[in-house]
Design a protein around this motif. Structure first.
Motif, PDB file in Angstrom:
ATOM      1  N   ALA A  47       3.838  16.596  -3.058  1.00  0.00           N
ATOM      2  CA  ALA A  47       3.994  15.506  -2.134  1.00  0.00           C
ATOM      3  C   ALA A  47       2.732  15.908  -1.074  1.00  0.00           C
ATOM      4  O   ALA A  47       1.969  14.650  -1.004  1.00  0.00           O
ATOM      5  CB  ALA A  47       5.292  15.734  -1.129  1.00  0.00           C
ATOM      6  N   HIS A  48       2.626  17.139  -0.852  1.00  0.00           N
ATOM      7  CA  HIS A  48       1.123  17.137  -0.186  1.00  0.00           C
ATOM      8  C   HIS A  48       0.018  16.663  -0.545  1.00  0.00           C
ATOM      9  O   HIS A  48      -0.769  16.028   0.292  1.00  0.00           O
ATOM     10  CB  HIS A  48       1.258  18.925   0.432  1.00  0.00           C
ATOM     11  N   GLY A 106      -6.082   4.772   2.099  1.00  0.00           N
ATOM     12  CA  GLY A 106      -5.238   3.802   2.733  1.00  0.00           C
ATOM     13  C   GLY A 106      -3.984   3.571   2.226  1.00  0.00           C
ATOM     14  O   GLY A 106      -3.400   2.684   2.535  1.00  0.00           O
ATOM     15  N   GLU A 128      -3.780   8.999   1.554  1.00  0.00           N
ATOM     16  CA  GLU A 128      -4.167   8.858   2.822  1.00  0.00           C
ATOM     17  C   GLU A 128      -5.494   8.476   2.686  1.00  0.00           C
ATOM     18  O   GLU A 128      -6.109   7.459   3.713  1.00  0.00           O
ATOM     19  CB  GLU A 128      -3.990   9.853   3.742  1.00  0.00           C
ATOM     20  N   LEU A 138      13.154   0.735  -3.950  1.00  0.00           N
ATOM     21  CA  LEU A 138      11.453   0.828  -4.085  1.00  0.00           C
ATOM     22  C   LEU A 138      11.075  -0.502  -4.628  1.00  0.00           C
ATOM     23  O   LEU A 138      10.084  -0.973  -4.226  1.00  0.00           O
ATOM     24  CB  LEU A 138      11.311   1.860  -4.974  1.00  0.00           C
ATOM     25  N   SER A 197      -0.088  12.864  -0.677  1.00  0.00           N
ATOM     26  CA  SER A 197      -0.414  12.147   0.522  1.00  0.00           C
ATOM     27  C   SER A 197      -1.722  12.463   1.071  1.00  0.00           C
ATOM     28  O   SER A 197      -2.269  11.479   1.607  1.00  0.00           O
ATOM     29  CB  SER A 197       0.824  13.313   1.654  1.00  0.00           C
ATOM     30  N   LYS A 198      -2.350  13.355   0.874  1.00  0.00           N
ATOM     31  CA  LYS A 198      -3.511  13.787   1.428  1.00  0.00           C
ATOM     32  C   LYS A 198      -4.492  12.782   0.659  1.00  0.00           C
ATOM     33  O   LYS A 198      -5.389  12.282   1.272  1.00  0.00           O
ATOM     34  CB  LYS A 198      -4.039  15.386   1.045  1.00  0.00           C
ATOM     35  N   ASN A 219       0.869  -1.247  -0.024  1.00  0.00           N
ATOM     36  CA  ASN A 219       0.027  -0.079   0.130  1.00  0.00           C
ATOM     37  C   ASN A 219       0.838   1.330   0.093  1.00  0.00           C
ATOM     38  O   ASN A 219       0.825   2.310   0.573  1.00  0.00           O
ATOM     39  CB  ASN A 219      -0.920  -0.042   1.256  1.00  0.00           C
ATOM     40  N   VAL A 220       2.100   0.951  -0.595  1.00  0.00           N
ATOM     41  CA  VAL A 220       2.987   2.268  -0.632  1.00  0.00           C
ATOM     42  C   VAL A 220       3.292   2.673  -2.051  1.00  0.00           C
ATOM     43  O   VAL A 220       3.434   1.924  -2.788  1.00  0.00           O
ATOM     44  CB  VAL A 220       4.427   1.770   0.151  1.00  0.00           C
ATOM     45  N   SER A 245       7.064  20.081  -2.936  1.00  0.00           N
ATOM     46  CA  SER A 245       6.384  19.800  -1.614  1.00  0.00           C
ATOM     47  C   SER A 245       4.835  20.246  -1.726  1.00  0.00           C
ATOM     48  O   SER A 245       4.109  19.284  -1.195  1.00  0.00           O
ATOM     49  CB  SER A 245       6.833  20.811  -0.600  1.00  0.00           C
ATOM     50  N   GLN A 250       0.190   4.920   1.686  1.00  0.00           N
ATOM     51  CA  GLN A 250       1.365   5.458   2.212  1.00  0.00           C
ATOM     52  C   GLN A 250       2.330   5.924   1.318  1.00  0.00           C
ATOM     53  O   GLN A 250       2.403   5.468   0.150  1.00  0.00           O
ATOM     54  CB  GLN A 250       2.166   4.616   3.188  1.00  0.00           C
ATOM     55  N   LEU A 251       2.927   6.993   1.464  1.00  0.00           N
ATOM     56  CA  LEU A 251       3.650   7.822   0.428  1.00  0.00           C
ATOM     57  C   LEU A 251       5.287   7.727   0.915  1.00  0.00           C
ATOM     58  O   LEU A 251       5.587   8.120   1.980  1.00  0.00           O
ATOM     59  CB  LEU A 251       3.410   9.343   0.637  1.00  0.00           C
ATOM     60  N   MET A 252       6.034   7.130  -0.124  1.00  0.00           N
ATOM     61  CA  MET A 252       7.386   6.974   0.294  1.00  0.00           C
ATOM     62  C   MET A 252       7.965   8.260  -0.535  1.00  0.00           C
ATOM     63  O   MET A 252       7.637   8.661  -1.578  1.00  0.00           O
ATOM     64  CB  MET A 252       7.905   5.883  -0.370  1.00  0.00           C
ATOM     65  N   LEU A 253       9.096   8.691  -0.078  1.00  0.00           N
ATOM     66  CA  LEU A 253       9.565  10.112  -0.525  1.00  0.00           C
ATOM     67  C   LEU A 253      10.933   9.673  -0.906  1.00  0.00           C
ATOM     68  O   LEU A 253      11.904   9.396  -0.188  1.00  0.00           O
ATOM     69  CB  LEU A 253       9.573  11.256   0.479  1.00  0.00           C
ATOM     70  N   SER A 254      11.468   9.834  -2.240  1.00  0.00           N
ATOM     71  CA  SER A 254      12.788   9.547  -2.890  1.00  0.00           C
ATOM     72  C   SER A 254      13.391  10.840  -3.297  1.00  0.00           C
ATOM     73  O   SER A 254      12.849  11.204  -4.269  1.00  0.00           O
ATOM     74  CB  SER A 254      12.892   8.486  -3.508  1.00  0.00           C
TER      75      SER A 254
END
Lengths: 349, 349
Positions: free
Chosen positions: B78-79, B89, B86, B111, B82-83, B60-61, B75, B91-95
Motif C-alpha cells: 500500500a505504501h 496525481g 501520488e 468500486l 501510494s507513493k 483518478n482513483v 502495508s 489517489q488510493l482506495m483501500l478495500s
DNA sequence: CTGAAAGCGCTAACAC
DNA sequence: GTGTTAGCGCTTTCAG
C-alpha cells in the motif's frame, strides 16, 4: 456501461420508472419493480455514483490522511476504520503525507475535488493555510495529533500521562541519568510526550540535568539506531532510556541487539507501542502500550454517526484514551537488581 | 461550494470562458486566463471531479483490494503504491476483504459504482462470479495470488522456488522429519508454497512420510501458535519447521519463545517474510525474504502507464520476482551442528 | 477571442 | 402507477 436508460428502453418504460423501481419507490407496482430489477441484474447495471453526487447525493468515501501506513499504529487504525465503515457501506481512501505539508495539501485538494464525505487526519506539524481552509469545509476529525487550527474534533491518547508513567517507573527504580528519545516538539504528540518525561523527573525530585532529551524524526528507524549508539558512547551515558515512537523503538532494539548491550544490566529500556517482536526481544521489552484499536473504533463510529445524521454535529468532541505500561524484563535498578527485588528491598527498608 | 458559474458571474464572462481558461485553452487571452485563475484561487474554487467524470473524464482513483492491511506485506505494498501514485496525481482506495468473497464482492460493487480507474487485487480463494464480471470491465491487476478467471495481468513472487529453497536448506542440513505450516491449498500461493516444499523433499530423496504438512488460515497468529504446540507434543515431532505465511510465523515465534523451546537445538525453523523482530528473535530467524517492495513499485508503474496511455494494453503480463533465503541462527543439523560446521564436515567427508 | 447550448446519468418536482 | 421535464457542474461542439 449500462445505464438506467438502457434498462428503460429494453423494458419499454420510462427512465424515471426505472429509477423509482430501483429506489424501491412506493408508487411503483411490485410487478414493474420485479421486471426492472430482473433486467438490471441481467444487464449488469451498477448505478453511477458520480451522477448521483451531482444530484446532491453525498459521497460514500471517507479519507484517512496519515504519515505512513507502514507504521503499525496507522495500519491498525486503517484496518479498524475500514472494518467499521464497510459495515455501513463506506469506502476508505488512503492518503500518505510522509509528514510533508505540501504532500498533505495536494492530497486534501484531491480529496476535496472528489468531494469525499469526510476526512480523518493525523495532521503534519504545521499544515498549510490552504489545507486548513479545505478542511473547514469538510467534515473532519483529528487523530492522535491535534492542531488548534483544525477544529476541536479529536480522538487521541494521553501522551503526557503515558510518558510520565513510563519515566516515573524508571525514577522509582533509582535511575538518575535517564534519556528520552522521541519526535520533535513541534508535533503535538512530541511535545506532550516530552512534557510527560519532564514531569516525571520533576515529580521524582531529580535535578534538571538528570534528563537528557534527543528529539528527531519520529518515523526514522535509522535515526533511532544512530542516536542510541551515540548516547552509549558518551562519558555520561544514561543508565535508562525511554522511547517516544514505534519506529525509534525498532531502531533502538536493533542496535542494542547488534551491539550486544546488556539490558537491563547496562541499560534499562522502556519502548513505545507494543509490536509482536517486543515481547521476545532480549529479556522482554517493558513498553508503553497504546489503545490504538479502541481509539480507532471509537473514531469510526463517531464519524459514521456524524455522516449518517445530516445534523450539524459540530460540537467540540474530544476522546482521550489512556495508555498503559507493560512491564517485562528490560527495566531494572541501575545497580542491577530487578524490579521485584527492588520492591522487596524497598519494603524491607 | 464555488463553481465555474460563480467565477463567470463575478468576472462577467461566460461559463465556457472560465472552463477554457482553467484548462489553459490556447484560444483564451493571457489576460483573461490570469483574471480567471486569480478569481478561482481567491474564491477557493476546486473543480468537481464528479461532474468531470460525467463528461467522460476518468477517475483518478485506483483501488487496492487486499485481505488485511495489518499484514506487513500488504502495508508495504500500500505504501509503495501510494507513493508512486501520488506522484502521478492518483489517489488510493483501500478495500479489505478479510479473505471473505462476499466482502470482496461488496467492495468491488462499490468500486465499480465509483467508477475507479483501476483495481489492484489480491483475490480471495474463489472470487464470486459477479466479482469476476465486474473486474472484466475494469482495468485490473492481480497481486501475489493469481486466479485464472481474473485475467493474466499479474505481479507476484516465485512462491514455489522460495519454499523449495528454504526446504532444501533443511534437507541439506540432514533433517528427515520436516514440517510445513502454511495457508490452504485453495489459495494459489498456498498451493505453490506447498508444492515447493514437496519438490524439495523429493529432490532430497526423502520418503513421502518425511514431510508433514499443516494447512490452515494463513493470517491467523493464533493458529500458528496452536499448531506448533501440537506438532511438538507428538511422538514423531519434526526436527525442522518451514513456515508459509508471515502471521503464522509470528504465532510460531511467540509460542516457541514462551515455551522455551531450544532453537535450533530441539527444532530448526525457517520463517516467512522478514519482519523487524525476526533478526533479534532467539538466535536470529533464518527466513524467506520476499521482494515485496520491488514488486509493488513495478506494479504501480505498470498500472500508471496502462492508465495514462489510453491504449488497450490488455496483453498478458506477468512479473515474477524471486525470494531469497536469509540465513541466521535458527537452523542447524538435527544432531546439533551449526550450518557452517556441517559445511566443513561435509567438505571433509 | 468569446458565448450559447447541448448533454453526460441520475433524481425529483410536476404533470396526467 | 407512470411519463415528462428540468437541472446538478462541467466540457465541448457549434456559432459568432
Amino acid at each position: 456501461m449500462v445505464t438506467t436508460r438502457d434498462i428503460a428502453e429494453r423494458l419499454g418504460v420510462s427512465i424515471s420508472t426505472v429509477g423509482r423501481a430501483l429506489a424501491d419507490d412506493a408508487r411503483i407496482s411490485e410487478e414493474t419493480k420485479f421486471r426492472v430489477r430482473q433486467a438490471a441484474s441481467e444487464m449488469g447495471y451498477v448505478g453511477n455514483r458520480a451522477a448521483r453526487m451531482m444530484r446532491g447525493a453525498s459521497s460514500n468515501v471517507v479519507a484517512l490522511v496519515i504519515p505512513d501506513i507502514r507504521n503499525s499504529f496507522y495500519s491498525t487504525i486503517a484496518h479498524e476504520l475500514s472494518k467499521n465503515m464497510e459495515a455501513e457501506g463506506f469506502q476508505l481512501m488512503l492518503s500518505e503525507t510522509d509528514d510533508d505539508r505540501m504532500v498533505e495539501l495536494r492530497h486534501l485538494r484531491e480529496l476535496y475535488a472528489n468531494r469525499v464525505a469526510g476526512v480523518i487526519i493525523v495532521p503534519t506539524a504545521r499544515p498549510h493555510n490552504e489545507s486548513v481552509k479545505l478542511l473547514r469545509t469538510l467534515p473532519h476529525l483529528q487523530l492522535l495529533r491535534r492542531h488548534p487550527s483544525l477544529g476541536s474534533q479529536w480522538f487521541g491518547v494521553d501522551d503526557h500521562e503515558a510518558l510520565r508513567e513510563a519515566t516515573a517507573h524508571l525514577v522509582a527504580l533509582g535511575h538518575t541519568r535517564i534519556a528520552y528519545l522521541g519526535g520533535p516538539e513541534e508535533l503535538p504528540t512530541g511535545a506532550d510526550r516530552l512534557r510527560g518525561f519532564r514531569t516525571a523527573l520533576r515529580e521524582g525530585g531529580l535535578p534538571d540535568d538528570a534528563g537528557r532529551t534527543e528529539l528527531g524524526p519520529p518515523s526514522s528507524v535509522g535515526h533511532g539506531r544512530q542516536t542510541v549508539r551515540r548516547l552509549l558512547r558518551g562519558p555520561d551515558a544514561p543508565t535508562a532510556l525511554v522511547l517516544g515512537s514505534i519506529q525509534l523503538t525498532l531502531g533502538v532494539l536493533e542496535e542494542l541487539s547488534e551491539q550486544g548491550v546488556k539490558v537491563p544490566g547496562e541499560l534499562s529500556v522502556v519502548g513505545f507501542g507494543d509490536e509482536p517482536g517486543f515481547s521476545w526481544w532480549g529479556p522482554g521489552l517493558t513498553t508503553i502500550g497504546m489503545p490504538i484499536q479502541e481509539m480507532a473504533t471509537g473514531c469510526a463510529l463517531w464519524l459514521m454517526r456524524r455522516l449518517k445524521t445530516k445534523a450539524g454535529t459540530d460540537d467540540p468532541y474530544t476522546s482521550v484514551s489512556p495508555g498503559s505500561l507493560i512491564l517485562r524484563g528490560s527495566t531494572a535498578s541501575p545497580d542491577g537488581r530487578t524490579p521485584s527485588e527492588t520492591a522487596r528491598a524497598t519494603a524491607v527498608d
